[in-house]
Design a protein around this motif. Sequence first.
Motif, PDB file in Angstrom:
ATOM      1  N   ARG A 122       0.824  -1.215   0.000  1.00 18.61           N
ATOM      2  CA  ARG A 122       0.000   0.000   0.000  1.00 18.61           C
ATOM      3  C   ARG A 122       0.862   1.270   0.000  1.00 18.61           C
ATOM      4  NH1 ARG A 122      -2.065  -1.744   5.556  1.00 18.61           N
ATOM      5  NH2 ARG A 122       0.191  -2.029   5.548  1.00 18.61           N
ATOM      6  N   ASP A 181       2.184   0.947   3.568  1.00 23.30           N
ATOM      7  CA  ASP A 181       3.535   0.403   3.715  1.00 23.30           C
ATOM      8  C   ASP A 181       4.585   1.472   3.483  1.00 23.30           C
ATOM      9  OD1 ASP A 181       3.081  -2.536   4.126  1.00 23.30           O
ATOM     10  OD2 ASP A 181       1.867  -2.190   2.345  1.00 23.30           O
ATOM     11  N   ILE A 182       4.211   2.430   2.635  1.00 22.57           N
ATOM     12  CA  ILE A 182       5.147   3.527   2.391  1.00 22.57           C
ATOM     13  C   ILE A 182       4.346   4.771   2.000  1.00 22.57           C
ATOM     14  CG2 ILE A 182       5.621   3.179  -0.091  1.00 22.57           C
ATOM     15  CD1 ILE A 182       8.637   3.304   0.687  1.00 22.57           C
ATOM     16  N   CYS A 183       4.774   5.920   2.498  1.00 22.05           N
ATOM     17  CA  CYS A 183       4.143   7.196   2.143  1.00 22.05           C
ATOM     18  C   CYS A 183       5.225   8.063   1.516  1.00 22.05           C
ATOM     19  CB  CYS A 183       3.588   7.892   3.376  1.00 22.05           C
ATOM     20  SG  CYS A 183       2.446   6.885   4.334  1.00 22.05           S
ATOM     21  N   GLU A 193      12.304   9.010 -10.602  1.00 19.05           N
ATOM     22  CA  GLU A 193      13.337   8.515  -9.668  1.00 19.05           C
ATOM     23  C   GLU A 193      12.717   7.693  -8.541  1.00 19.05           C
ATOM     24  OE1 GLU A 193      16.158  11.422  -8.290  1.00 19.05           O
ATOM     25  OE2 GLU A 193      16.449  12.182 -10.321  1.00 19.05           O
ATOM     26  N   ALA A 197      13.391   3.703  -7.776  1.00 18.57           N
ATOM     27  CA  ALA A 197      13.825   3.210  -6.458  1.00 18.57           C
ATOM     28  C   ALA A 197      12.880   2.145  -5.942  1.00 18.57           C
ATOM     29  CB  ALA A 197      13.902   4.378  -5.474  1.00 18.57           C
ATOM     30  N   LEU A 201      12.296  -2.917  -4.945  1.00 24.86           N
ATOM     31  CA  LEU A 201      11.697  -3.277  -3.656  1.00 24.86           C
ATOM     32  C   LEU A 201      10.389  -4.041  -3.888  1.00 24.86           C
ATOM     33  CD1 LEU A 201      11.945  -2.780  -0.539  1.00 24.86           C
ATOM     34  CD2 LEU A 201      10.470  -0.824  -0.845  1.00 24.86           C
ATOM     35  N   SER A 204      10.809  -7.545  -5.041  1.00 20.64           N
ATOM     36  CA  SER A 204      11.305  -8.508  -4.045  1.00 20.64           C
ATOM     37  C   SER A 204      10.281  -8.887  -2.982  1.00 20.64           C
ATOM     38  CB  SER A 204      12.551  -7.944  -3.356  1.00 20.64           C
ATOM     39  OG  SER A 204      12.163  -6.925  -2.452  1.00 20.64           O
ATOM     40  N   ILE A 205       9.163  -8.144  -2.890  1.00 24.37           N
ATOM     41  CA  ILE A 205       8.297  -8.364  -1.716  1.00 24.37           C
ATOM     42  C   ILE A 205       7.337  -9.530  -1.829  1.00 24.37           C
ATOM     43  CG2 ILE A 205       8.290  -6.049  -0.727  1.00 24.37           C
ATOM     44  CD1 ILE A 205       5.535  -5.715  -2.202  1.00 24.37           C
ATOM     45  N   LYS A 207       7.340 -12.667  -1.726  1.00 23.70           N
ATOM     46  CA  LYS A 207       7.412 -13.708  -0.695  1.00 23.70           C
ATOM     47  C   LYS A 207       6.952 -13.220   0.671  1.00 23.70           C
ATOM     48  CE  LYS A 207      12.386 -12.867  -0.283  1.00 23.70           C
ATOM     49  NZ  LYS A 207      12.327 -11.694  -1.194  1.00 23.70           N
ATOM     50  N   GLU A 208       7.213 -11.933   0.933  1.00 29.58           N
ATOM     51  CA  GLU A 208       6.837 -11.397   2.247  1.00 29.58           C
ATOM     52  C   GLU A 208       5.328 -11.225   2.386  1.00 29.58           C
ATOM     53  OE1 GLU A 208      10.465 -11.582   3.236  1.00 29.58           O
ATOM     54  OE2 GLU A 208      10.155 -10.349   1.447  1.00 29.58           O
ATOM     55  N   LYS A 209       4.716 -10.721   1.298  1.00 28.31           N
ATOM     56  CA  LYS A 209       3.332 -10.296   1.420  1.00 28.31           C
ATOM     57  C   LYS A 209       2.310 -11.389   1.137  1.00 28.31           C
ATOM     58  CE  LYS A 209       2.343  -6.398   1.851  1.00 28.31           C
ATOM     59  NZ  LYS A 209       2.088  -5.659   3.103  1.00 28.31           N
TER      60      LYS A 209
END
Lengths: 210, 210
Positions: A122, A181-183, A193, A197, A201, A204-205, A207-209
Amino acid sequence: MNKIITIGREFGSGGRELGKELAKLLGIAYYDKEITQEIAKRTQLAEEYLQAIVENHTNVPFPITVGRTISHHNHGGEYLLNHYTHVYSEQANVLREMAERSDCVIVGGCSDYLLKDYHPFRIFVYADADSKFARCRSNADEHEHLSDKQLRRMIKKVDKNRAKHYRYHTGQIWGNRANYDICINTSSTPIEEIAQALAPLLKSIKKEKS
Amino acid sequence: MNKIITIGREFGSGGRELGKELAKLLGIAYYDKEITQEIAKRTQLAEEYLQAIVENHTNVPFPITVGRTISHHNHGGEYLLNHYTHVYSEQANVLREMAERSDCVIVGGCSDYLLKDYHPFRIFVYADADSKFARCRSNADEHEHLSDKQLRRMIKKVDKNRAKHYRYHTGQIWGNRANYDICINTSSTPIEEIAQALAPLLKSIKKEKS
């Protein structure tokens, strides 16, 4: 489970642009206006009207188009309430179908909340007032009829309505960091840019989510 | 102008770990405990006491150490107020000197606000309650004497004090996204991956922020 990325955003912060860029970099689907287009098909309501109520909780002075014919009606409050609920429920269906279909980026429409069972990543995108003003102004076609004062007032109003709408349907505070998850503040970093970046990320996520 | 990265963080969210990792990836200085160490040298106050008031605005039951000798005094409210102001002013000096010296990552201590003339890239790190609890618990040595309930209560208390302290000195709301360039939830993404994603972005921003 598919990888779902949801984007909530302040008006004029470039959230849509970021979403598109991320979808491109990740090679996955992007949904934004497609959401209201699909609800329009299913409910026979006009897209402009839906756009206004799906995100902005605006007390739109009807027209509702039924079968694309505009009709002006005076509807009571109860009707309107049922109406919002019906559209919101259809919206939930549309979003879930999109999430089931493939990895995707979805912009707006309480998607972070409606898709919480899919554990989306999110993102919330925001910016300072001057930056949002400049971005809106640069979309000259869309806002050229507004004075600077009117445009600044409109930006505030849209965000206020988004917050109201989000609160109404989710019971949560729109833009509250705990729900994301990030703002990201786009005031002084170019969208490209930021996308560059975030893309690794987000790759790669999975597996985590899931 | 040097590249300054400031990190505000909820207790147990891994902000310090992220800061260290970023400094390592960028090959720049990292300041955290060094800030209170330096203030301690200049004010002759004990580091533990300073740590408590520099960030947490705790009504520390003295000891103040003067020349490393502990003295218990009953000081009035006015004395305490002057005391806070004196430490805060020294803290501002120390941070500015660090910012002048070289590119760096600085954790905590209202650094985003105190260094605003240096246009720092301002990161805020947060996480959900369970994630913070797990991270604190894994630092076994530090918190092993606390029950689960006590540890959860402590985490809340530290954040509450940080917010109070930040508000007191800056007049701003701690963790309000408008005051940061990026806010990152570490609940479900490993710190190392976040650092890997942010490092290239931070490398590229110099031209924007200076």
